[in-house]
Design a protein around this motif. Structure first.
Motif, short mmCIF file in Angstrom:
data_model
loop_
_atom_site.label_atom_id
_atom_site.label_comp_id
_atom_site.label_asym_id
_atom_site.label_seq_id
_atom_site.Cartn_x
_atom_site.Cartn_y
_atom_site.Cartn_z
N VAL A 147 0.83 -1.20 0.00
CA VAL A 147 0.00 0.00 0.00
C VAL A 147 0.87 1.26 0.00
O VAL A 147 0.63 2.21 -0.76
N VAL A 164 -5.05 2.01 -1.59
CA VAL A 164 -5.74 0.87 -0.98
C VAL A 164 -6.56 0.11 -2.01
O VAL A 164 -6.49 -1.12 -2.12
N SER A 166 -8.71 -0.57 6.13
CA SER A 166 -8.58 0.34 5.00
C SER A 166 -9.25 1.68 5.29
O SER A 166 -8.70 2.74 4.96
#
Length: 419
Positions: free
Chosen positions: A9, A278, A305
């Motif tokens: 990420v 994400v 997230s």
């Protein structure tokens, strides 16, 4: 979330940030070096080009990711060529329709909201839109294969980078800048990107368009085509408020305010970097967890997230707000855009949360509900923005973004937690 996934990420966030930074810099330089009317014309063309690039591929992005991510290794090459061929045929159809519509508008003598936009600029931006759409299709194939760095480079970096380099060459050489010159630069950047990502890797467009149409068998193909139609509607509905605003603002407030609004809108999109990272990293993971019935892990990943997106967005918003005066001064924005910037930053945070939930629902094959929710949000936001722009300031009108995206995030979030 494991350390390796968190690192993925962060890696995607850095690359996305680099691409978004170049896009913002390009916008700021255009506002700085072009006069107000010319900058407004180019921004109108550029925003229309972004809309067109999304419409031309009409929902194929998520379908490509889902199909490639679930395919066996031995089928990947054939499936990739098939999906690119499908993308070429769809984009070609949309491009021809767009040129036909442009010609009809020109023959009818319809006046542009911003006078002075010529055929050369429109043609360049339409061609660039088609090439950018096909580069995006190639990027989604890389994403489905787990090659997130390559996908991010194709989707977010290569075209802004080449456009920025072209602009730098013109500025340093003392060449006169206008909307036509910038449209040509953008087209060249898109053409080079297409040659590197599609032609070099998969062959000529003619071989892809006329290639063997296999890779998705009848039942799956029909289901995927139906899904792509719905997801295309989702994409259009998702972006509709932002697109409507770039048409309404110049009509309601004039060219000077419009130029400032475009800069503010571009700055606010930096809020979305964490969400994009994400979504880009975990979209295939969302799909696989849903397919395997592992709902607990899916929900846990969604919660992590959401927390990451909110935290990162606050940091980015504070940084953007802290640098606002320097950015506005460099962009030669004469009007006070501080209020609209704050409202747009809040609205973009709501949009980021809604987009995360939308990706989860699309990977869980909830296209029908997602389309209805997105249309509902558009029916709320667009009329509200239009009415407010008629009777009040731009700052207040921007509150329509917060209302629309906040409502959408709430509705989609509830649905995700009920899956």
């Amino acid at each position: 979330m494991s350390f390796s996934r968190a690192l993925s990420v962060v890696n995607t966030l850095v690359l996305r940030g680099f691409g978004s930074g170049m896009s913002v810099l390009f916008t700021v330089l255009v506002a700085r070096y072009l006069d107000t009317a010319a900058a407004a014309r180019f921004f109108m063309l550029f925003n229309a080009s972004v809309i067109a690039a999304l419409c031309f591929r009409w929902g194929l992005d998520e379908v490509i990711v889902r199909r490639v991510a679930s395919a066996q290794a031995k089928d990947l090459e054939g499936l990739s060529r098939y999906l690119l061929g499908l993308s070429h045929r769809r984009v070609l159809s949309w491009t021809l329709a767009a040129f036909a519509l442009t010609g009809a508008v020109a023959v009818a003598g319809f006046d542009s909201p911003l006078a002075g936009i010529g055929f050369v600029e429109v043609a360049c931006m339409l061609l660039a839109s088609s090439l950018v759409a096909l580069v995006a299709a190639a990027a989604r194939i890389s994403q489905g294969r787990g090659r997130t760095n390559a996908a991010t480079f194709l989707l977010n970096i290569i075209v802004p980078l080449l456009s920025l380099l072209g602009l730098g060459v013109l500025v340093s050489s003392g060449h006169a800048l206008d909307a036509a010159a910038l449209a040509i630069i953008y087209l060249i950047a898109a053409a080079i990107s297409y040659a590197l990502s599609v032609v070099q890797r998969y062959g000529s467009p003619f071989s892809l368009i006329h290639g063997e149409r296999t890779g998705i068998q009848s039942a799956e193909g029909q289901a995927d085509r139906r899904a792509s139609v719905k997801l295309g509607g989702v994409v259009v509905a998702q972006q509709a408020l932002g697109w409507a605003a770039v048409i309404i603002v110049p009509l309601a407030y004039g060219e000077a305010t419009y130029t400032g609004f475009v800069v503010v809108q571009k700055l606010a999109t930096l809020i979305s970097l964490a969400m994009l990272a994400v979504n880009f990293t975990f979209s295939s993971r969302f799909a696989s967890l849903h397919a395997s019935g592992n709902r607990n892990e899916l929900l846990a990943l969604v919660k992590v997230s959401v927390a990451g997106i909110i935290g990162a967005s606050i940091v980015v918003a504070l940084a953007v707000f802290g640098l606002r005066e320097q950015i506005f001064a460099f962009s030669k924005i004469g009007e006070n855009m501080q209020g609209p910037l704050v409202i747009m930053l809040i609205g973009q945070l709501m949009f980021s949360l809604a987009s995360l939930y939308a990706v989860v629902l699309s990977m869980c094959q909830q296209e029908g509900f997602l389309l209805k929710a997105q249309v509902m949000a558009g029916l709320l936001g667009i009329p509200l923005f239009y009415l407010l722009s008629k009777v009040t300031t731009l700052e207040v009108a921007c509150g329509a973004f917060v209302a629309s995206y906040g409502t959408l995030a709430t509705v989609l979030g509830v649905k995700v937690h009920r899956i």
